[in-house]
Structures are given as structure tokens and as C-alpha cells.
Design a protein around this motif. Structure first.
Motif, mmCIF file in Angstrom:
data_model
loop_
_atom_site.group_PDB
_atom_site.id
_atom_site.type_symbol
_atom_site.label_atom_id
_atom_site.label_comp_id
_atom_site.label_asym_id
_atom_site.label_seq_id
_atom_site.Cartn_x
_atom_site.Cartn_y
_atom_site.Cartn_z
ATOM 1 N N ASN A 221 0.572 -0.751 0.037
ATOM 2 C CA ASN A 221 0.050 -0.102 0.012
ATOM 3 C C ASN A 221 0.465 1.035 0.204
ATOM 4 O O ASN A 221 0.535 2.464 -0.661
ATOM 5 C CB ASN A 221 -1.271 0.256 1.087
ATOM 6 C CG ASN A 221 -2.730 -0.933 1.213
ATOM 7 O OD1 ASN A 221 -2.973 -0.662 0.303
ATOM 8 N ND2 ASN A 221 -2.242 -1.992 1.698
ATOM 9 N N GLU A 226 3.246 1.816 -6.555
ATOM 10 C CA GLU A 226 2.785 0.659 -6.919
ATOM 11 C C GLU A 226 3.440 -0.542 -7.242
ATOM 12 O O GLU A 226 2.244 -1.724 -8.161
ATOM 13 C CB GLU A 226 0.942 1.117 -7.757
ATOM 14 C CG GLU A 226 0.519 2.401 -6.567
ATOM 15 C CD GLU A 226 -1.021 2.643 -7.108
ATOM 16 O OE1 GLU A 226 -1.834 1.448 -8.271
ATOM 17 O OE2 GLU A 226 -1.913 3.401 -6.772
ATOM 18 N N SER A 234 -4.088 -8.052 -6.779
ATOM 19 C CA SER A 234 -4.049 -6.765 -6.346
ATOM 20 C C SER A 234 -3.469 -6.056 -6.749
ATOM 21 O O SER A 234 -3.303 -4.003 -6.966
ATOM 22 C CB SER A 234 -2.899 -6.432 -5.448
ATOM 23 O OG SER A 234 -1.574 -6.936 -6.414
ATOM 24 N N ARG A 239 -5.572 1.308 -3.589
ATOM 25 C CA ARG A 239 -4.150 0.801 -2.167
ATOM 26 C C ARG A 239 -4.834 2.282 -1.064
ATOM 27 O O ARG A 239 -4.621 4.259 -1.955
ATOM 28 C CB ARG A 239 -3.295 1.546 -2.959
ATOM 29 C CG ARG A 239 -2.318 0.519 -4.187
ATOM 30 C CD ARG A 239 -1.630 -0.044 -4.090
ATOM 31 N NE ARG A 239 -1.633 -1.076 -5.245
ATOM 32 C CZ ARG A 239 -0.424 -2.022 -5.499
ATOM 33 N NH1 ARG A 239 0.608 -1.989 -4.859
ATOM 34 N NH2 ARG A 239 -0.029 -3.122 -6.082
#
Length: 252
Positions: A221, A226, A234, A239
Motif C-alpha cells: 500500500n 504501486e 492486487s 491502495r
């Protein structure tokens, strides 16, 4: 003293606010010696932590069980995204609590086959959490005793006592983590933040060097690009990390 464990900042943020209101200090338990502290009747001894599988993180429980509370006023505040089960009752078996509270906060686990959190839902939870915190703070200051004010949900006892064991034995595995190398800059933030010290930067790329971690999701996160992923779901998900109530998702 307010001790906290925090992956993506919810518990850290609340611990600092609570400590400031009490005229006290907030400390992360990571790499902290619990036997180095001594408490008297005049002291507040608080624990702030997220709920993982209906219980406190194992690292927080192991820390608390080695703390000598003396005659301090002991309390806990747990952060959660769904329900708490009997998490505070479970925690109190390791360090007896005189009171405890729960605050619903945004979820930081965007790794399942269903969407748990969006920017909009996170913002709504933060607005409600700010109000909830202001309701709880006077009760902590007044040293209210004999209450665990949380959202237990159904079958709280079994969820907390059985879920805690199952989570720690089978779910905290680092194998599903992977990195999009074309996005990763090798900044090392994930390794720095990992409370389990499970990540090393090798040849400019994060490598998980331990089989188990805390499953706090800090690396995923808080990665500025990212680039850290977990499993197959994911990628591209919202996030979350706590940046303050007034700056919630840039809308403050």
C-alpha cells in the motif's frame, strides 16, 4: 505511554492523536524492548493496533505479554474494517485491560477476488472514524472501566480464538508477493517499513527473504509506484494508507 503496531498508518495515526490528548507519548513496538518500561498508578498504558483475523497482530500480543503494567490504567483501541470478534477479550488474556474500544477504518487488503475498499468508501469511513474518535477520547481521559466497546459481529469468540491461530499458522506467507520490475525504482521504502524485516533490496529490487511476515500490507500500500503486488488480484486496485482525517484522499 501509548504503544502501537501499524502497517498502513491507521493505528499509528490514532495512537498519536490519543497520546497528544492525554499529554503522553506514542511509540511503535517494532524493535522495542517491552521490559524497558515501568508504570505507576498515575500512568496511562494504551495499546493501539489493527485487527487481523479477528485478533490483535501476533507481534503486538507478544510485546504486550512481556510488559509489566504495574498499577497503570490499561486500555486498547483497535482499528478494523469489518468486525472485531472478541479481539479485545482475547488480547486481555495476555495483558489485562480495564477498557477497550473499536474504530472502523478503511481496509488495506486489496488482494482478494472481491473489492473491499474504494476511494469513496475509504473517505466515508474516515469521516465516521473522526467522529467516533472524538466520542472515545473523553472516555479514555475519564479512565472509564469495565467496557469493551467494539463491533463484535456474529460468533465473536470462535472467530477470534480460532481465527487468530489459523491466520498465524497458515496465512502470513510471503510467497505471493511479487514486484513489477518496470515500475520499481529500488527506493527501499518497502524494506524500511517492513516490521518483520522480511524484505531486502537485492540488485535494486525488493526480495522477500523470510517465509513469514506480519501481513500488514505496508509494502504493497505504501509503494510510491504501486510496484509491489500480492497474488493475482492486487494489480490496479485502490491502495490505502492513512494520511490524516483532514487530508483524506485529497478531499480534506
Amino acid at each position: 505511554m501509548i504503544f502501537y503496531f501499524s502497517g498502513t498508518g491507521n493505528s499509528q495515526g490514532l495512537a498519536k492523536i490519543i497520546a497528544k490528548r492525554l499529554g503522553d507519548e506514542a511509540k511503535s513496538i517494532v524493535d522495542l524492548d517491552p521490559e524497558a518500561f515501568h508504570f505507576s498508578t498515575a500512568d496511562n498504558l494504551g495499546f493501539v493496533f489493527p485487527i487481523y483475523a479477528y485478533a490483535a497482530p501476533e507481534m503486538m500480543i507478544e510485546f504486550a505479554r512481556r510488559v509489566d503494567p504495574g498499577e497503570a490504567f490499561t486500555f486498547a483501541v483497535c482499528t478494523f474494517s469489518n468486525v472485531t470478534g472478541d479481539a479485545l477479550e482475547h488480547f486481555s488474556e495476555y495483558l489485562p485491560l480495564k477498557s477497550g474500544y473499536g474504530i472502523k477504518m478503511p481496509d488495506n487488503f486489496p488482494v482478494l477476488d472481491r473489492i473491499l475498499e474504494t476511494e469513496e468508501s475509504a473517505f466515508e469511513k474516515l469521516c465516521a472514524a473522526k467522529i467516533r474518535l472524538e466520542e472515545i477520547l473523553p472516555r479514555i481521559q475519564a479512565r472509564e472501566e469495565g467496557v469493551f466497546d467494539t463491533l463484535r459481529g456474529e460468533d465473536g469468540h470462535n472467530r477470534s480464538y480460532k481465527g487468530y491461530t489459523l491466520f498465524n499458522e497458515t496465512m502470513r506467507k510471503t510467497a505471493p508477493y511479487w514486484v513489477e520490475q518496470d515500475l520499481c525504482t529500488g527506493c527501499g521504502l518497502c524494506a524500511k517499513l517492513c516490521p518483520a524485516h522480511a524484505i531486502e533490496i537485492q540488485e535494486g529490487i525488493p526480495v522477500w527473504v523470510k517465509e513469514d511476515c506480519c501481513m500488514c500490507m505496508s509494502c504493497l500500500n505504501r509503494c510510491p509506484r504501486e510496484a509491489v503486488q500480492f497474488g493475482e488480484y492486487s494489480r490496479g486496485r485502490f491502495r490505502y494508507s492513512f494520511r490524516g482525517f483532514d487530508l483524506a484522499n485529497g478531499r480534506g
